[in-house]
Scaffold this motif. Structure first.
Motif, mmCIF file in Angstrom:
data_model
loop_
_atom_site.group_PDB
_atom_site.id
_atom_site.type_symbol
_atom_site.label_atom_id
_atom_site.label_comp_id
_atom_site.label_asym_id
_atom_site.label_seq_id
_atom_site.Cartn_x
_atom_site.Cartn_y
_atom_site.Cartn_z
ATOM 1 N N LYS A 38 60.933 6.786 74.349
ATOM 2 C CA LYS A 38 60.153 5.559 74.502
ATOM 3 C C LYS A 38 60.892 4.619 75.432
ATOM 4 O O LYS A 38 62.100 4.539 75.418
ATOM 5 N N LYS A 39 60.129 3.898 76.205
ATOM 6 C CA LYS A 39 60.712 2.948 77.141
ATOM 7 C C LYS A 39 60.420 1.543 76.666
ATOM 8 O O LYS A 39 59.338 1.253 76.197
ATOM 9 N N ASP A 40 61.405 0.709 76.800
ATOM 10 C CA ASP A 40 61.224 -0.692 76.455
ATOM 11 C C ASP A 40 60.694 -1.419 77.669
ATOM 12 O O ASP A 40 61.339 -1.484 78.704
ATOM 13 N N PHE A 41 59.521 -1.966 77.527
ATOM 14 C CA PHE A 41 58.927 -2.757 78.595
ATOM 15 C C PHE A 41 59.428 -4.181 78.471
ATOM 16 O O PHE A 41 59.541 -4.726 77.376
ATOM 17 N N ALA A 72 58.969 -1.223 83.092
ATOM 18 C CA ALA A 72 60.023 -0.384 82.524
ATOM 19 C C ALA A 72 60.414 0.656 83.569
ATOM 20 O O ALA A 72 59.638 0.962 84.477
ATOM 21 N N GLU A 73 61.606 1.201 83.439
ATOM 22 C CA GLU A 73 62.085 2.257 84.327
ATOM 23 C C GLU A 73 61.932 3.600 83.633
ATOM 24 O O GLU A 73 62.269 3.735 82.453
ATOM 25 N N LYS A 74 61.415 4.587 84.359
ATOM 26 C CA LYS A 74 61.292 5.951 83.832
ATOM 27 C C LYS A 74 61.524 6.929 84.954
ATOM 28 O O LYS A 74 60.807 6.914 85.947
ATOM 29 N N ASP A 75 62.528 7.738 84.802
ATOM 30 C CA ASP A 75 62.841 8.788 85.781
ATOM 31 C C ASP A 75 62.916 8.241 87.206
ATOM 32 O O ASP A 75 62.387 8.833 88.144
ATOM 33 N N GLY A 76 63.518 7.084 87.362
ATOM 34 C CA GLY A 76 63.681 6.502 88.694
ATOM 35 C C GLY A 76 62.475 5.739 89.203
ATOM 36 O O GLY A 76 62.520 5.161 90.276
ATOM 37 N N LYS A 81 53.070 -2.147 83.094
ATOM 38 C CA LYS A 81 52.060 -2.163 82.034
ATOM 39 C C LYS A 81 51.342 -3.506 82.163
ATOM 40 O O LYS A 81 51.925 -4.567 81.986
ATOM 41 N N ILE A 82 50.071 -3.429 82.503
ATOM 42 C CA ILE A 82 49.269 -4.612 82.780
ATOM 43 C C ILE A 82 48.202 -4.754 81.697
ATOM 44 O O ILE A 82 47.441 -3.821 81.433
ATOM 45 N N THR A 83 48.145 -5.929 81.090
ATOM 46 C CA THR A 83 47.119 -6.226 80.094
ATOM 47 C C THR A 83 46.082 -7.121 80.743
ATOM 48 O O THR A 83 46.424 -8.125 81.370
ATOM 49 N N VAL A 84 44.818 -6.720 80.611
ATOM 50 C CA VAL A 84 43.716 -7.511 81.170
ATOM 51 C C VAL A 84 42.732 -7.845 80.066
ATOM 52 O O VAL A 84 42.640 -7.148 79.053
ATOM 53 N N LYS A 94 48.453 1.214 82.944
ATOM 54 C CA LYS A 94 49.813 1.481 83.411
ATOM 55 C C LYS A 94 49.772 2.117 84.796
ATOM 56 O O LYS A 94 48.961 3.005 85.066
ATOM 57 N N TYR A 95 50.686 1.624 85.657
ATOM 58 C CA TYR A 95 50.732 2.070 87.056
ATOM 59 C C TYR A 95 52.169 2.247 87.517
ATOM 60 O O TYR A 95 53.078 1.577 87.025
ATOM 61 N N LYS A 96 52.319 3.141 88.488
ATOM 62 C CA LYS A 96 53.581 3.220 89.219
ATOM 63 C C LYS A 96 53.579 2.098 90.244
ATOM 64 O O LYS A 96 52.541 1.501 90.527
ATOM 65 N N SER A 97 54.725 1.822 90.828
ATOM 66 C CA SER A 97 54.835 0.683 91.742
ATOM 67 C C SER A 97 53.985 0.837 92.998
ATOM 68 O O SER A 97 53.667 -0.160 93.651
#
Length: 109
Positions: A38-41, A72-76, A81-84, A94-97
């Motif tokens: 789990k990743k901490d956002f 959060a960082e995951k595998d580089g 995480k965007i809430t609308v 959730k999106y990559k950069s």
């Protein structure tokens, strides 16, 4: 003869006590939650979200207002995480950069 009975009884008592000794010395918390993977956002300002991610949010949730942004960082990669929306219309995306949708195992995030 008495010695054999005594040795047998002591052996049986030792065998019976082993599981209790193991349970007493096992330091596993039965109520512990496994969080491996789990990743901490971390909450960030909406203005810190890359333009590519904001554009993807507008495409995926047209007319919805961004109410919260986290990363959060995951595998580089940086995962956003965007809430609308709000209330019953609230959703989390959730999106990559680079703005591509981030698909993952729901048990991990």
């Amino acid at each position: 003869m008495k010695k054999k009975i005594f040795v047998t009884m002591v052996s049986l008592l030792m065998l019976a006590a082993m599981p209790m000794t193991f349970a007493a010395t096992n330091n596993v918390d039965e109520n512990a939650v496994i969080t491996e993977g789990k990743k901490d956002f971390t909450e960030i300002q909406i203005s810190e979200v890359p333009d590519a991610v904001m554009q993807a949010v507008q495409n995926d949730a047209p007319g919805q207002q961004v109410t919260k942004a986290e990363k959060a960082e995951k595998d580089g990669d940086t995962i956003y995480k965007i809430t609308v929306g709000s209330g019953e219309n609230e959703q989390t995306l959730k999106y990559k950069s680079d703005g591509t949708k981030y698909e993952m195992d729901k048990d991990k995030y």
